[in-house]
Design a protein around this motif. Structure first.
Motif, mmCIF file in Angstrom:
data_model
loop_
_atom_site.group_PDB
_atom_site.id
_atom_site.type_symbol
_atom_site.label_atom_id
_atom_site.label_comp_id
_atom_site.label_asym_id
_atom_site.label_seq_id
_atom_site.Cartn_x
_atom_site.Cartn_y
_atom_site.Cartn_z
ATOM 1 N N ILE A 1 8.087 -8.040 -3.070
ATOM 2 C CA ILE A 1 6.647 -7.870 -3.324
ATOM 3 C C ILE A 1 6.334 -6.433 -3.732
ATOM 4 N N ILE A 2 6.888 -5.477 -2.980
ATOM 5 C CA ILE A 2 6.643 -4.070 -3.310
ATOM 6 C C ILE A 2 7.191 -3.755 -4.695
ATOM 7 N N PHE B 1 4.401 -3.576 -11.925
ATOM 8 C CA PHE B 1 3.120 -3.812 -12.587
ATOM 9 C C PHE B 1 2.313 -2.512 -12.726
ATOM 10 N N LEU B 2 2.361 -1.667 -11.686
ATOM 11 C CA LEU B 2 1.547 -0.452 -11.705
ATOM 12 C C LEU B 2 2.191 0.677 -12.496
ATOM 13 N N ASN C 1 -9.960 13.738 -17.392
ATOM 14 C CA ASN C 1 -9.738 12.332 -17.693
ATOM 15 C C ASN C 1 -11.012 11.554 -17.968
ATOM 16 N N SER D 1 -1.010 15.522 -15.520
ATOM 17 C CA SER D 1 -1.726 15.167 -14.284
ATOM 18 C C SER D 1 -0.776 15.047 -13.101
ATOM 19 N N ALA E 1 1.025 -6.833 -0.915
ATOM 20 C CA ALA E 1 1.627 -5.510 -1.089
ATOM 21 C C ALA E 1 1.370 -4.630 0.131
ATOM 22 N N ILE F 1 4.046 -3.015 2.621
ATOM 23 C CA ILE F 1 4.209 -1.558 2.693
ATOM 24 C C ILE F 1 4.121 -1.066 4.142
ATOM 25 N N VAL G 1 6.348 5.113 -1.220
ATOM 26 C CA VAL G 1 5.727 4.003 -1.950
ATOM 27 C C VAL G 1 4.232 4.263 -2.113
ATOM 28 N N LEU H 1 3.577 6.470 -4.930
ATOM 29 C CA LEU H 1 3.705 5.778 -6.220
ATOM 30 C C LEU H 1 2.482 4.892 -6.499
ATOM 31 N N ILE H 2 1.894 4.358 -5.446
ATOM 32 C CA ILE H 2 0.724 3.493 -5.633
ATOM 33 C C ILE H 2 -0.485 4.316 -6.089
ATOM 34 N N LEU I 1 -0.328 7.279 -7.538
ATOM 35 C CA LEU I 1 0.000 8.064 -8.734
ATOM 36 C C LEU I 1 -0.849 7.668 -9.956
ATOM 37 N N PRO I 2 -0.941 6.370 -10.272
ATOM 38 C CA PRO I 2 -1.698 5.994 -11.477
ATOM 39 C C PRO I 2 -3.149 6.461 -11.435
ATOM 40 N N MET J 1 -4.295 9.211 -10.732
ATOM 41 C CA MET J 1 -4.456 10.587 -11.191
ATOM 42 C C MET J 1 -4.280 10.688 -12.708
ATOM 43 N N ILE J 2 -3.854 9.602 -13.322
ATOM 44 C CA ILE J 2 -3.531 9.660 -14.740
ATOM 45 C C ILE J 2 -4.704 9.154 -15.574
ATOM 46 N N GLN K 1 -4.602 -3.698 -13.373
ATOM 47 C CA GLN K 1 -3.690 -2.575 -13.161
ATOM 48 C C GLN K 1 -4.450 -1.306 -12.796
ATOM 49 N N LEU L 1 -6.137 -2.186 -8.963
ATOM 50 C CA LEU L 1 -5.341 -2.674 -7.838
ATOM 51 C C LEU L 1 -5.031 -1.590 -6.792
ATOM 52 N N PRO L 2 -4.684 -0.354 -7.231
ATOM 53 C CA PRO L 2 -4.380 0.672 -6.215
ATOM 54 C C PRO L 2 -5.514 0.877 -5.210
ATOM 55 N N ILE M 1 -5.246 -1.821 -2.621
ATOM 56 C CA ILE M 1 -4.079 -1.641 -1.747
ATOM 57 C C ILE M 1 -4.343 -0.514 -0.745
#
Lengths: 260, 318, 277
Positions: A11-12, A18-19, A200, A243, C81, C85, C96, C99-100, C102-103, C105-106, C154, C157-158, C161
């Motif tokens: 799952i992770i 996906f992310l 951004n 970033s 998820a 986690i 982890v 990483l979740i 991270l997006p 900040m972009i 996408q 989702l973070p 979570i």
């Protein structure tokens, strides 16, 4: 009695694919040696990364975004730090209404603000788009700056300031000698958060663009509409790396996530 | 008045809530006095007003003849040792102690700071950061920081309450010593009568923003005048006398084993030198102590006791 | 706390005025425009007209629908998820988690652009479809609601979570093993134990995701284009193409109301959560 680690691992893994997966795709697509945006890439080269730097509009809009992010954030801090200090240290009359006003940029959707500023500030008063962009970005960052600095102030005991007053400091002196050195980390974290947010940012800047005045993300959106080549992918990679790099360094040296 | 510190009709309020109404008292030069009382009695508020951290609604505060009521804290020449110590976390021990001297642009800062650190036994800690020190060490830094600027009045907020028994005794000695060598006038705030008795020359007992009684420590201990004061200083048995007034006895003044009254032992607590019994009787709940060496009573046991009138303190008011 | 209220007011006032003058005042004027009739005076004409257009209605309901779908899907994935986690050791959990977030900040432009490469006519997905012989020349994936849905999922989702992890970390320890020992299967563990204990996180995450999706601009602009308009892209189009400020003002009002409701909900629900390192 735990769930099987194969199941949780899968799952992770899938969630992360996906992310994060799309970033890997876009990095590889940007590294293509061919002329089309494709995956898998058509050979590897850095030519699109180099091309990005030769596109003049990107160079200009990058500088504009940089300017807005740096000076917008500084302005937000100059206005926001005293406000944070007041919120953390004083029993302000009408605190609810004031807090609401300060955090309004988080509540009002940016696209509307951009439109409203264009229609009621820029067009009737001849205010330049650049000035409107600057003010809008500063105001947008303000609530972040106030929130981060306030929480950092709340971690500093009030009696430390009182001690400074008794030992002979003026109020202003105690702010610079005692308060500031102890919330420097929070201010830096606020700066980084503000910088990334401004850089951004799209919705606020959407209507606030004119000939030669565009922020980088808006410029990328415009470029995409006319050109379908990997240069935007390369630029997207560079921005992502920037970033991530900033946040990584901030976390490393500052424990950034403590403040956010 | 020739008091060194004088507080005259001082009224202190938080917004509309009056914490201290028209308080007046005076302190002689070089005296060590305690503002004693339960939490919320206004003792800390009063101390903050003397330090200048709180502006009075009305009244005056004088230090050494000068009206300081509305003066900024920095100009009052007072020192304050906070309960939390309030050390500057970004500065070293040396820099903390030097802070006030730097503000005053004083000469010979280095020597004076080192002498100050010497006096609290922290010379070797000069370059340490303050969060690394133990609570007791932090308090001594705070003390040195307040003293090097040679204040006219030193204020201390609950100076002993965060310390364990051994450090408490040590700090008591340090403070007495400071009083002797520097002659500084000291005011400290505490909710603990034993702290006040151990340290203070004079005690000001407060309740609800008012002074209940003030006087020499021994006088307060042996002759409380009101029910509140008696209760606060350990007179746990307070009963109406024959003439309708109030009489108060310490548990040690109650004679157990013999006497005109009878009761049932409900519980016992052992306090080292004494055993203290809780006795249910027709007079109400009575607490009586007996030397630990003497034979003990058992729970539920019937016991006779006496309230010797000669040992009682007569209280003025209810 | 310091006493002098006026000093406090003086310090906070510039910020309050700055934000109000730049954000509240112009937006207030813009919103009031939709209530002004053609001859002045109060009128709801703009609203009647807005909702009499089929396109506007479609866009309104599509935004609502996509918002709900993204919220529901992210809740399902989010629970799986987040639950996985929190089972990890603290060290790998931190990794982890990094990483979740991270997006987040972009640049969203960069994040969304990647889907062009993946969902395009010759993109990754179509290569697989053609490769498997499922279709001759690939499917039209871009500029569909599906593409917008995937992009929004996408993007948001973070947030779901993170909200769920933080409320799962606040669950009493060992309630899940305890329920298992008492004989509950995973189905009832979820519905009887986990869900009730994390409802707050679900509502916080859900509100953020729903509001974020409904008011998104970048994703529908890139992945939906003019075929799949959503509220903000419609607003942009009404202004730049048709100079239709009445419609823009109505959309603005919808967005503002949405945002205020969301914020009120969040304020009520988000008690101070313990921030994780």
């Amino acid at each position: 009695m735990k769930p099987s680690s194969t199941a949780t691992g899968t799952i992770i893994g899938l969630t992360l694919v996906f992310l994060i997966g799309p970033f890997i795709v876009i990095i590889l697509a940007a590294l293509t040696a061919g002329n089309n945006l494709a995956f898998p890439p058509d050979g590897l080269s850095l030519k699109w990364f180099i091309k990005v730097f030769t596109v003049e509009s990107f160079r200009i809009s990058f500088l504009i975004s940089m300017f807005l992010a740096v000076f917008g954030t500084l302005t937000a801090l100059i206005v926001g730090v005293p406000a944070a200090y007041a919120i953390a240290r004083y029993d302000i009359p009408g605190a609810g209404a004031i807090q609401l006003a300060v955090s309004s940029p988080l509540i009002v959707p940016g696209i509307i603000v951009g439109l409203a500023l264009l229609r009621y500030l820029v067009i009737p008063t001849g205010f330049t788009i650049m000035a409107a962009l600057f003010l809008a970005h500063a105001a947008l960052i303000l609530p972040y700056a106030v929130r981060v600095v306030t929480s950092s102030l709340q971690n500093l005991r009030v009696d430390v300031e009182e001690a400074a007053l008794i030992l002979g400091c003026s109020r202003l002196g105690s702010f610079f000698r005692v308060v500031f050195p102890n919330i420097r980390g929070g201010i830096l974290a606020a700066f980084i958060l503000g910088f990334v947010t401004s850089f951004n940012q799209v919705p606020v800047s959407l209507f606030l663009s004119g000939p030669g005045v565009r922020t980088l993300p808006i410029d990328m959106l415009a470029y995409m509409e006319t050109t379908y080549d990997p240069s935007v992918a390369a630029l997207a990679c560079l921005l992502a790396i920037m970033s991530v790099g900033i946040v990584f360094l901030a976390e490393r040296f500052l424990g950034f996530s403590r403040y956010v | 008045m020739s008091d060194f510190v004088s507080v005259d009709k001082l009224t202190l309020a938080y917004g509309d809530a009056v914490a201290v109404p028209e308080l007046s008292f005076g302190i002689g030069k070089g005296e060590l006095i305690a503002l004693l009382g339960p939490s919320g009695c206004g003792k800390t508020t009063t101390m903050r007003a003397i330090a200048g951290l709180m502006t009075p609604k009305s009244g005056t505060i004088r230090i050494d003849g000068r009206d300081v009521t509305r003066l900024a804290p920095s100009l009052r020449e007072v020192g304050l040792v906070f309960q939390s110590y309030a050390l500057f976390p970004h500065l070293t021990v040396f820099e903390n102690v030097a802070f006030g001297l730097k503000m005053r642009k004083a000469p010979n800062i280095r020597e004076r700071v080192m002498a100050g650190l010497d006096s609290v036994g922290l010379r070797d800690f000069a370059n340490r950061l303050t969060p690394d020190l133990s609570g007791g060490q932090q308090q001594r830094v705070s003390l040195a920081r307040s003293l090097v600027v040679e204040p006219k009045v030193l204020l201390l907020d609950e100076p002993l309450s965060n310390l364990d028994a051994r450090l408490r005794l040590e700090m008591q000695m340090v403070l007495k010593d400071i009083q002797k060598t520097t002659g500084v006038t000291m005011i400290f705030v505490t909710h603990d009568q034993s702290e006040a008795l151990a340290l203070a020359d004079r005690i000001v007992l407060m309740k609800d923003g008012r002074i209940v009684q003030s006087g020499l420590a021994e006088e307060m201990y042996s002759a409380p005048r009101s029910r509140f004061a008696a209760d606060f200083f350990g007179f746990e048995n307070i009963l109406p006398g024959r003439d309708g007034g109030l009489l108060a006895w310490r548990p040690t003044a109650i004679r157990l084993g013999d006497g005109p009254h009878e009761g049932t032992i409900r519980g016992m607590s052992f306090g080292g030198d004494y055993r203290t019994y809780v006795i249910d009787s027709t007079l109400g709940e009575i607490k009586g102590s007996v030397r630990a060496g003497l034979p003990a009573f058992g729970e539920g046991e019937k016991v006779r006791f006496d309230l010797p009138e000669g040992e009682a303190v007569r209280l003025e008011a209810a | 706390m310091f006493e002098n209220k006026n000093t406090g007011l003086l310090l906070v006032l510039p910020a309050a005025v700055f934000a109000s003058v730049l954000f509240l005042l112009p937006v207030g004027i813009l919103l009031s425009e939709a209530f002004t009739g053609s001859e002045g005076g109060f009128s709801l004409g703009a609203y009647v007209e807005f909702f009499s257009s089929e396109l506007n209605n479609t866009v309104f309901w599509r935004s609502l629908r996509l918002g709900l779908w993204v919220m529901l899907t992210s809740a399902v994935i989010g629970y799986a998820a987040a639950f996985s986690i929190v089972q990890l050791s603290p060290k790998s959990r931190g990794r982890v988690f990094a990483l979740i977030i991270l997006p987040l900040m972009i640049s969203p432009v960069a994040r969304t652009y990647a889907w062009l490469v993946i969902l395009g006519r010759t993109g990754l997905v179509n290569q697989v479809i053609v490769g498997l012989g499922l279709s001759e020349e690939g499917l039209q994936l871009l500029f569909t609601e599906t593409a917008v849905f995937i992009g929004l999922l996408q993007l948001f989702l973070p947030l779901m979570i993170i909200a769920l992890i933080s409320s799962m970390e606040n669950m009493p320890r060992d309630v899940v093993p305890a329920a298992r020992v008492l004989g509950a299967n995973w189905f009832s563990v979820f519905f009887r134990v986990i869900l009730p204990l994390t409802r707050e996180g679900l509502v916080v995450g859900g509100t953020l995701v729903f509001a974020g999706s409904m008011t998104a601009y970048i994703t529908p602009a890139i992945l939906g284009g003019s075929k799949v308009l959503m509220l903000e892209t419609l607003l942009y189009q009404r202004v730049t193409v048709a100079n239709d400020y009445a419609a823009a003002s109505v959309i603005a009002m919808i967005l503002v109301v949405m945002s205020i409701v969301t914020n009120l909900l969040l304020k009520r629900l988000a008690k101070p959560r313990n921030r994780r390192a």
